[in-house]
Design a protein around this motif. Structure first.
Motif, PDB file in Angstrom:
ATOM      1  N   ASN A  70       0.706  -1.204   0.009  1.00 35.05           N
ATOM      2  CA  ASN A  70      -0.156   0.136   0.015  1.00 35.05           C
ATOM      3  C   ASN A  70       0.942   1.253   0.099  1.00 35.05           C
ATOM      4  O   ASN A  70       0.440   2.362  -0.119  1.00 35.05           O
ATOM      5  CB  ASN A  70      -1.130   0.177   1.246  1.00 35.05           C
ATOM      6  CG  ASN A  70      -0.290   0.011   2.443  1.00 35.05           C
ATOM      7  OD1 ASN A  70       0.743   0.356   2.846  1.00 35.05           O
ATOM      8  ND2 ASN A  70      -1.086  -0.690   3.313  1.00 35.05           N
ATOM      9  N   TRP A  71       2.148   1.168   0.092  1.00 37.55           N
ATOM     10  CA  TRP A  71       3.205   2.450   0.150  1.00 37.55           C
ATOM     11  C   TRP A  71       4.421   2.048  -0.663  1.00 37.55           C
ATOM     12  O   TRP A  71       4.814   0.873  -0.256  1.00 37.55           O
ATOM     13  CB  TRP A  71       3.210   2.681   1.807  1.00 37.55           C
ATOM     14  CG  TRP A  71       4.344   4.010   1.729  1.00 37.55           C
ATOM     15  CD1 TRP A  71       3.925   5.211   1.625  1.00 37.55           C
ATOM     16  CD2 TRP A  71       5.640   3.721   2.299  1.00 37.55           C
ATOM     17  NE1 TRP A  71       5.049   5.960   1.936  1.00 37.55           N
ATOM     18  CE2 TRP A  71       6.062   5.048   2.165  1.00 37.55           C
ATOM     19  CE3 TRP A  71       6.409   2.624   2.803  1.00 37.55           C
ATOM     20  CZ2 TRP A  71       7.336   5.382   2.534  1.00 37.55           C
ATOM     21  CZ3 TRP A  71       7.855   3.400   3.111  1.00 37.55           C
ATOM     22  CH2 TRP A  71       8.218   4.267   3.160  1.00 37.55           C
ATOM     23  N   LEU A  72       4.680   2.847  -1.534  1.00 43.14           N
ATOM     24  CA  LEU A  72       5.875   2.522  -2.383  1.00 43.14           C
ATOM     25  C   LEU A  72       6.384   3.940  -2.473  1.00 43.14           C
ATOM     26  O   LEU A  72       5.779   4.922  -2.774  1.00 43.14           O
ATOM     27  CB  LEU A  72       5.555   2.095  -3.808  1.00 43.14           C
ATOM     28  CG  LEU A  72       6.509   1.633  -4.560  1.00 43.14           C
ATOM     29  CD1 LEU A  72       7.636   0.734  -3.902  1.00 43.14           C
ATOM     30  CD2 LEU A  72       6.193   1.172  -5.769  1.00 43.14           C
ATOM     31  N   ASP A  73       8.049   3.817  -2.153  1.00 45.09           N
ATOM     32  CA  ASP A  73       8.668   5.070  -2.128  1.00 45.09           C
ATOM     33  C   ASP A  73       9.885   4.848  -3.036  1.00 45.09           C
ATOM     34  O   ASP A  73      10.830   4.048  -2.850  1.00 45.09           O
ATOM     35  CB  ASP A  73       9.049   5.547  -0.741  1.00 45.09           C
ATOM     36  CG  ASP A  73      10.135   6.719  -0.837  1.00 45.09           C
ATOM     37  OD1 ASP A  73      10.146   7.392  -1.894  1.00 45.09           O
ATOM     38  OD2 ASP A  73      10.378   7.295   0.081  1.00 45.09           O
ATOM     39  N   LEU A  74       9.903   5.348  -4.301  1.00 39.81           N
ATOM     40  CA  LEU A  74      10.800   5.270  -5.312  1.00 39.81           C
ATOM     41  C   LEU A  74      11.536   6.432  -5.533  1.00 39.81           C
ATOM     42  O   LEU A  74      12.110   6.762  -6.497  1.00 39.81           O
ATOM     43  CB  LEU A  74      10.223   4.760  -6.558  1.00 39.81           C
ATOM     44  CG  LEU A  74       9.679   3.420  -6.711  1.00 39.81           C
ATOM     45  CD1 LEU A  74       8.883   3.121  -7.709  1.00 39.81           C
ATOM     46  CD2 LEU A  74      10.748   2.382  -6.619  1.00 39.81           C
ATOM     47  N   SER A  75      11.628   7.236  -4.637  1.00 43.98           N
ATOM     48  CA  SER A  75      12.162   8.793  -4.549  1.00 43.98           C
ATOM     49  C   SER A  75      13.874   8.615  -4.819  1.00 43.98           C
ATOM     50  O   SER A  75      14.366   7.624  -4.463  1.00 43.98           O
ATOM     51  CB  SER A  75      12.079   9.564  -3.414  1.00 43.98           C
ATOM     52  OG  SER A  75      10.775   9.743  -2.987  1.00 43.98           O
ATOM     53  N   PHE A  76      14.492   9.681  -5.236  1.00 51.34           N
ATOM     54  CA  PHE A  76      15.714   9.574  -5.680  1.00 51.34           C
ATOM     55  C   PHE A  76      16.427   8.528  -6.299  1.00 51.34           C
ATOM     56  O   PHE A  76      17.184   8.130  -5.606  1.00 51.34           O
ATOM     57  CB  PHE A  76      16.500   9.936  -4.173  1.00 51.34           C
ATOM     58  CG  PHE A  76      16.066  11.325  -3.454  1.00 51.34           C
ATOM     59  CD1 PHE A  76      16.498  12.423  -3.798  1.00 51.34           C
ATOM     60  CD2 PHE A  76      14.912  11.154  -2.383  1.00 51.34           C
ATOM     61  CE1 PHE A  76      15.982  13.650  -2.960  1.00 51.34           C
ATOM     62  CE2 PHE A  76      14.705  12.108  -1.807  1.00 51.34           C
ATOM     63  CZ  PHE A  76      15.027  13.228  -1.901  1.00 51.34           C
ATOM     64  N   ASN A  77      15.887   8.279  -7.656  1.00 47.08           N
ATOM     65  CA  ASN A  77      16.374   7.165  -8.192  1.00 47.08           C
ATOM     66  C   ASN A  77      16.505   7.662  -9.805  1.00 47.08           C
ATOM     67  O   ASN A  77      16.560   9.140  -9.955  1.00 47.08           O
ATOM     68  CB  ASN A  77      15.345   5.996  -8.447  1.00 47.08           C
ATOM     69  CG  ASN A  77      15.416   5.122  -7.295  1.00 47.08           C
ATOM     70  OD1 ASN A  77      16.606   4.597  -7.079  1.00 47.08           O
ATOM     71  ND2 ASN A  77      14.509   5.143  -6.310  1.00 47.08           N
TER      72      ASN A  77
END
Length: 106
Positions: free
Chosen positions: A19-26
Motif C-alpha cells: 500500500n506504500w511505495l517510495d521510489l524517490s531519488f532514483n
C-alpha cells in the motif's frame, strides 16, 4: 526502494498487497510496472527523471502521489499532468508536484 540507482520499475507484480511505495531519488524515466499494485495508496516518485505522467490507471486506491523534482514541464492542458490525473479514477487527496520545470502550456 528510495535512494538507489533504479532506472526502471520492474519485478513488483508479486507485491499485490503493497500500500506504500517510495521510489524517490532514483533514475526512473517512465512510470511502468505498477499495474498489479491496485492496493497502493501512497506513491512517491520524487526526484527522478520522469517527463510525463502515465501508468497510474490501475491504481484506484491511490490517495497520495508525489512526483516533485522531475522533468515534467506540461501541467495545464490535456497532455499535461493535471489533465492526465483528472481522467483517473482514484482516491487522490494529496498531490505533491513542486520543483518540476513547469511552463504554461496553454
Amino acid at each position: 526502494m528510495d535512494n538507489n540507482i533504479i532506472c526502471k520499475i520492474q519485478n513488483l507484480d508479486h507485491l499485490v498487497n503493497l500500500n506504500w511505495l517510495d521510489l524517490s531519488f532514483n533514475l526512473i524515466e517512465n512510470i511502468e510496472g505498477l499495474d498489479k499494485l491496485t492496493k497502493l495508496t501512497d506513491l512517491s516518485l520524487y526526484s527522478n527523471k520522469i517527463k510525463k505522467l502515465s501508468g497510474l490507471e490501475n491504481l484506484t486506491n491511490l490517495n497520495v502521489l508525489s512526483f516533485g523534482k522531475n522533468c515534467i514541464v506540461k501541467y495545464d492542458d490535456d497532455d499535461g499532468c493535471i489533465g492526465y490525473l483528472r481522467k483517473l479514477k482514484n482516491k487522490l487527496e494529496v498531490l505533491k508536484m513542486a520543483e518540476n520545470k513547469f511552463t504554461n502550456s496553454g
